[in-house]
Motif scaffolding. Sequence first.
Motif, PDB file in Angstrom:
ATOM      1  N   ASP A 206       0.849  -1.180   0.000  1.00  0.00           N
ATOM      2  CA  ASP A 206       0.000   0.000   0.000  1.00  0.00           C
ATOM      3  C   ASP A 206       0.893   1.241   0.000  1.00  0.00           C
ATOM      4  N   THR A 207       0.382   2.342  -0.494  1.00  0.00           N
ATOM      5  CA  THR A 207       1.190   3.542  -0.696  1.00  0.00           C
ATOM      6  C   THR A 207       1.809   4.052   0.593  1.00  0.00           C
ATOM      7  N   LEU A 208       1.150   3.859   1.723  1.00  0.00           N
ATOM      8  CA  LEU A 208       1.667   4.365   2.992  1.00  0.00           C
ATOM      9  C   LEU A 208       2.849   3.554   3.505  1.00  0.00           C
ATOM     10  N   ASN A 209       3.008   2.299   3.015  1.00  0.00           N
ATOM     11  CA  ASN A 209       4.075   1.434   3.533  1.00  0.00           C
ATOM     12  C   ASN A 209       5.034   0.928   2.465  1.00  0.00           C
ATOM     13  N   LEU A 210       4.786   1.243   1.199  1.00  0.00           N
ATOM     14  CA  LEU A 210       5.608   0.721   0.107  1.00  0.00           C
ATOM     15  C   LEU A 210       7.047   1.230   0.211  1.00  0.00           C
ATOM     16  N   PRO A 211       8.040   0.340   0.073  1.00  0.00           N
ATOM     17  CA  PRO A 211       9.435   0.793   0.111  1.00  0.00           C
ATOM     18  C   PRO A 211       9.718   1.874  -0.915  1.00  0.00           C
ATOM     19  N   GLY A 212      10.452   2.893  -0.513  1.00  0.00           N
ATOM     20  CA  GLY A 212      10.717   4.034  -1.391  1.00  0.00           C
ATOM     21  C   GLY A 212      11.569   3.702  -2.592  1.00  0.00           C
ATOM     22  N   THR A 213      12.238   2.552  -2.579  1.00  0.00           N
ATOM     23  CA  THR A 213      13.105   2.174  -3.700  1.00  0.00           C
ATOM     24  C   THR A 213      12.331   1.610  -4.884  1.00  0.00           C
TER      25      THR A 213
ATOM     26  N   VAL B 274       7.823   3.825  -9.936  1.00  0.00           N
ATOM     27  CA  VAL B 274       6.386   4.097 -10.025  1.00  0.00           C
ATOM     28  C   VAL B 274       5.622   3.015 -10.777  1.00  0.00           C
ATOM     29  N   TRP B 275       6.209   2.461 -11.848  1.00  0.00           N
ATOM     30  CA  TRP B 275       5.472   1.464 -12.622  1.00  0.00           C
ATOM     31  C   TRP B 275       5.492   0.095 -11.959  1.00  0.00           C
ATOM     32  N   THR B 276       6.559  -0.186 -11.198  1.00  0.00           N
ATOM     33  CA  THR B 276       6.540  -1.403 -10.383  1.00  0.00           C
ATOM     34  C   THR B 276       5.482  -1.282  -9.299  1.00  0.00           C
ATOM     35  N   GLN B 277       5.364  -0.080  -8.740  1.00  0.00           N
ATOM     36  CA  GLN B 277       4.310   0.169  -7.752  1.00  0.00           C
ATOM     37  C   GLN B 277       2.937  -0.075  -8.361  1.00  0.00           C
ATOM     38  N   TYR B 278       2.742   0.405  -9.586  1.00  0.00           N
ATOM     39  CA  TYR B 278       1.452   0.198 -10.253  1.00  0.00           C
ATOM     40  C   TYR B 278       1.170  -1.290 -10.413  1.00  0.00           C
ATOM     41  N   GLY B 279       2.177  -2.050 -10.871  1.00  0.00           N
ATOM     42  CA  GLY B 279       1.998  -3.484 -11.069  1.00  0.00           C
ATOM     43  C   GLY B 279       1.705  -4.218  -9.771  1.00  0.00           C
ATOM     44  N   LEU B 280       2.405  -3.824  -8.704  1.00  0.00           N
ATOM     45  CA  LEU B 280       2.192  -4.460  -7.404  1.00  0.00           C
ATOM     46  C   LEU B 280       0.780  -4.185  -6.888  1.00  0.00           C
ATOM     47  N   GLN B 281       0.378  -2.925  -6.962  1.00  0.00           N
ATOM     48  CA  GLN B 281      -0.946  -2.571  -6.441  1.00  0.00           C
ATOM     49  C   GLN B 281      -2.060  -3.061  -7.364  1.00  0.00           C
ATOM     50  N   LEU B 282      -1.759  -3.192  -8.661  1.00  0.00           N
ATOM     51  CA  LEU B 282      -2.721  -3.807  -9.574  1.00  0.00           C
ATOM     52  C   LEU B 282      -2.960  -5.259  -9.178  1.00  0.00           C
ATOM     53  N   ALA B 283      -1.902  -5.925  -8.706  1.00  0.00           N
ATOM     54  CA  ALA B 283      -2.044  -7.310  -8.257  1.00  0.00           C
ATOM     55  C   ALA B 283      -3.018  -7.410  -7.094  1.00  0.00           C
ATOM     56  N   ALA B 284      -3.102  -6.351  -6.300  1.00  0.00           N
ATOM     57  CA  ALA B 284      -4.057  -6.315  -5.184  1.00  0.00           C
ATOM     58  C   ALA B 284      -5.408  -5.768  -5.614  1.00  0.00           C
ATOM     59  N   GLY B 285      -5.511  -5.372  -6.881  1.00  0.00           N
ATOM     60  CA  GLY B 285      -6.785  -4.883  -7.405  1.00  0.00           C
ATOM     61  C   GLY B 285      -7.078  -3.433  -7.115  1.00  0.00           C
ATOM     62  N   ALA B 286      -6.066  -2.682  -6.660  1.00  0.00           N
ATOM     63  CA  ALA B 286      -6.337  -1.299  -6.263  1.00  0.00           C
ATOM     64  C   ALA B 286      -5.112  -0.404  -6.450  1.00  0.00           C
ATOM     65  N   PRO B 287      -4.768  -0.056  -7.711  1.00  0.00           N
ATOM     66  CA  PRO B 287      -3.632   0.849  -7.936  1.00  0.00           C
ATOM     67  C   PRO B 287      -3.846   2.190  -7.234  1.00  0.00           C
ATOM     68  N   GLY B 288      -2.848   2.623  -6.475  1.00  0.00           N
ATOM     69  CA  GLY B 288      -2.935   3.888  -5.766  1.00  0.00           C
ATOM     70  C   GLY B 288      -3.473   3.761  -4.358  1.00  0.00           C
ATOM     71  N   VAL B 289      -3.773   2.533  -3.924  1.00  0.00           N
ATOM     72  CA  VAL B 289      -4.379   2.334  -2.607  1.00  0.00           C
ATOM     73  C   VAL B 289      -3.480   2.875  -1.500  1.00  0.00           C
ATOM     74  N   LEU B 290      -4.059   3.646  -0.616  1.00  0.00           N
ATOM     75  CA  LEU B 290      -3.320   4.190   0.525  1.00  0.00           C
ATOM     76  C   LEU B 290      -3.206   3.125   1.616  1.00  0.00           C
TER      77      LEU B 290
END
Length: 293
Positions: free
Chosen positions: A237-244, A247-263
């Motif tokens: 989730d955006t509040l805990n995602l490692p800063g390293t 952005v597009w890896t973040q999108y793919g990870l959060q897409l896997a959870a069904g909620a890109p951009g989830v806080l």
Amino acid sequence: MGNLIKAEFRKTLSLNTWWVLLIPLVILAFGFSFVWGWITNDFVGYIGRGTAGELASSFGIDPNAFPVGLLSIAHGVNIATLIPAIFGVFALAGEYGNRTITTTFLTAPDRGLALTAKMIAYLVWGVVYGVISFGVAALATLITVDSSGLPSGGQWLGAFGGTILVSVLVMLFGIGFGAVLNKVTLAVVLLITYFLIVENVLVFSLWNVTNVLGGILPNGTANGIVGGIAADAFGIDTLNLPGTVDVWTQYGLQLAAGAPGVLSWWASTLIFLAWTLLFFVGGWAANQRRDIT
């Protein structure tokens, strides 16, 4: 009030809408959970060993021990939430279209009590739809996900509670949305178009600019309740995602959870609750003044 609530249940049970909508709900919840359970069963292969290792090290676990079943459940539940929202549209807009709203209001002491009874009845329907949605998604998850990737007991309960919560909220959202527009067909078409296309395109196209849209817009925050529970379990989730993580890896990870951009699941709940109240209160106010003749 008891008689008004009974009348609401009689009205919904006398129509085919409640069970007809269960058909796409079951198909969507099972189908999406099945597909995503199969895809993310190999979560390490899905996101890459380096990223999986980075996430796993922050939890102190084996990358292959992630509870990927939560991702499967989240996808099935999230797509299925559209169905109780559509059912909610019929609560008031459907009565205006069928011209039964006059009887509803004239047989109640006042419109406020009639609307309160309707809200209570549809809260129960939201719970019913949520239980069925979770049960079907859980079944697909058990079929496709290896035992090592299944959620823990507490995670099963969290996903179940989140599913009930989002089902109730989207039901109320649908009631308010339909009441504001007062046209069933228009409300359903706009709801489907916005939730499935408009917002997803908007979030994706502006992802390089900002990732906040998925965490504040209606579809993203509705998805972020159960999706946020899954994201929290993976630390994505955006509040805990490692800063390293880029952005597009973040999108793919959060897409896997069904909620890109989830806080987070709790932030998504509060924000979607605000959206629900906005439309529900707006629909309530509009129907206090609307002509029924």
